[in-house]
Design an enzyme around this catalytic site. Structure first.
Site, short mmCIF file in Angstrom:
data_model
loop_
_atom_site.label_atom_id
_atom_site.label_comp_id
_atom_site.label_asym_id
_atom_site.label_seq_id
_atom_site.Cartn_x
_atom_site.Cartn_y
_atom_site.Cartn_z
CD1 TRP A 1 71.25 69.19 71.42
CD2 TRP A 1 73.10 70.28 72.08
NE1 TRP A 1 71.61 68.69 72.65
CE2 TRP A 1 72.75 69.34 73.07
CE3 TRP A 1 74.21 71.09 72.28
CZ2 TRP A 1 73.49 69.19 74.25
CZ3 TRP A 1 74.95 70.93 73.46
CH2 TRP A 1 74.59 70.00 74.41
CG ASP B 1 75.40 69.33 65.81
OD1 ASP B 1 75.87 68.18 65.86
OD2 ASP B 1 75.11 69.99 66.84
CE LYS C 1 75.30 63.50 71.79
NZ LYS C 1 74.63 63.42 73.08
#
Ligand code: PMP
Length: 364
Positions: A104, A174, A198
């Protein structure tokens, strides 16, 4: 009704059962509008109350200081990979630092490079993203516009236990796959963002918390939707907000505050849940091998391998039969990934741990 499995999906992921029950109960009509959340205006008093409560809950859970804005945006965390450099790089501060500890971070870096000069402060790719950097391994620019890192790498299961030390450079994080898993000192961050699907709610909304002085960097020439200042001024209602997703975020944050009792308690539970699975790995005499090094292990995504592809396939098939689902690793890493977000019940992790011990005994 179909019996619910213990769902270890990496995202969209498990939601708290009381939240789902509440959604079900209110789905035909909310008191007030006598229509469902799917059918009312984002400018109605009912929705304004909902988005206000969602923001107030997040502020309360994380003790977000007054000089920070809380935004609810669309486009997922992927859009943040672009919005962050578009808004935070300036003529005076043209370059940003990126720490890459997994896939990511790499995606974020790729998008940022389209917007400006980016310095890779560290990249763990040569070691297959198995660990965090030590602070002396970071190549930091003291004049960087910001430093970006991924607090939890969802695919590799590598997580920062705390914030990296970067001096006065604004920290941009993030936190897509570990938002609200523990208390945070928000004042240490310039900007922290997370897609909801999530740890926070369903897909469709992304939360961005940013220090208000950074809004001054957003240029008027930016497309309206891509400008943080536009969203901050409009209270996240510049355009039609993702109303259903925000409604569920409100319920999930209610659950964290009222049922769980806040983030300290959530954190203690998350540590205990992860410890059960890592113990099963460490005591398996090499049958299971964890992807991340011990000091870099994620409390949210437990990534490990079995001795062969054949055993991996058998593990997944038998787990399914034991009501343990979505345990397959990401296609780029293989093996097993157990995502154990806030809403995964302790009993679900205990069941998986017992299954792992049993599978090892029968197949070692
Ligand atoms: N960052 C991390 C750490 C993620 O786990 C994900 C989604 N798996 C993303 C970014 C991308 O999020 P989205 O799909 O909402 O754009």
């Amino acid at each position: 009704m179909t019996q619910r499995a213990y769902n270890f999906s990496a995202g969209p992921a498990v939601l708290p059962e009381p939240v789902l029950a509440r959604v079900q109960q209110e789905m035909m009509a909310l008191p007030g509008p006598r229509a469902s959340i799917l059918e009312i205006s984002h400018r109605s008093p009912t929705f304004k109350e909902i988005i206000g409560a969602a923001e107030a809950n997040v502020r309360k859970l994380l003790s977000v200081p007054e000089n920070y804005s809380v935004l609810f945006l669309q486009g997922g965390s992927r859009l943040q990979f672009s919005m962050i450099p578009m808004n935070l790089l300036t003529n005076e501060k043209k370059s940003a630092d990126y720490i890459v500890t997994g896939s990511w971070g790499k995606h974020a870096l790729k998008e940022a490079r389209k917007e400006g000069e980016i310095n890779v402060a560290w990249d763990g790719g040569d070691e297959k993203y198995t660990r965090l950097p030590t602070s002396d391994q970071l190549t930091l620019d003291p004049n960087a516009a910001y430093l970006h890192y991924t607090s939890n790498e969802t695919i590799h299961g590598v997580q920062f236990p705390g914030e990296p030390e970067v001096g006065d450079v604004p920290l941009v994080c993030d936190a897509s796959s570990d938002f609200l898993y523990r208390p945070l000192a928000i004042e240490r961050y310039g900007l922290i963002y997370a897609c909801a699907q999530k740890n926070l709610g369903p897909a469709g909304v992304t939360i961005v918390i940013l220090r208000k002085d950074l809004l001054e960097r957003s240029r008027d020439e930016l497309p309206g939707y891509l400008n943080y200042k536009t969203h901050a001024e409009a209270g996240s209602l510049m355009n039609t907000a993702p109303t259903f997703a925000i409604y569920v975020v409100r319920l999930v944050t209610d659950w964290l505050l009222n049922d769980l009792g806040g983030l300290e308690k959530m954190y203690t539970q998350n540590q205990a849940k992860a410890a059960m699975l890592y113990e099963a790995i460490d005591q398996s005499e090499g049958f299971y091998s964890g992807h991340a090094q011990a000091d870099s292990r994620s409390l949210m995504n437990v990534v490990f391998r079995l001795p062969s592809e054949e055993l991996t396939v058998a593990f997944l098939a038998q787990a399914e039969k034991s009501n343990l689902t979505a345990l397959g690793g990401h296609r780029s890493v293989g093996g097993i990934r157990a995502s154990i977000y806030n809403a995964m019940p302790v009993a679900g992790v205990e069941t998986l741990r017992d299954f792992m011990v049993d599978f090892n005994r029968k197949n070692h």
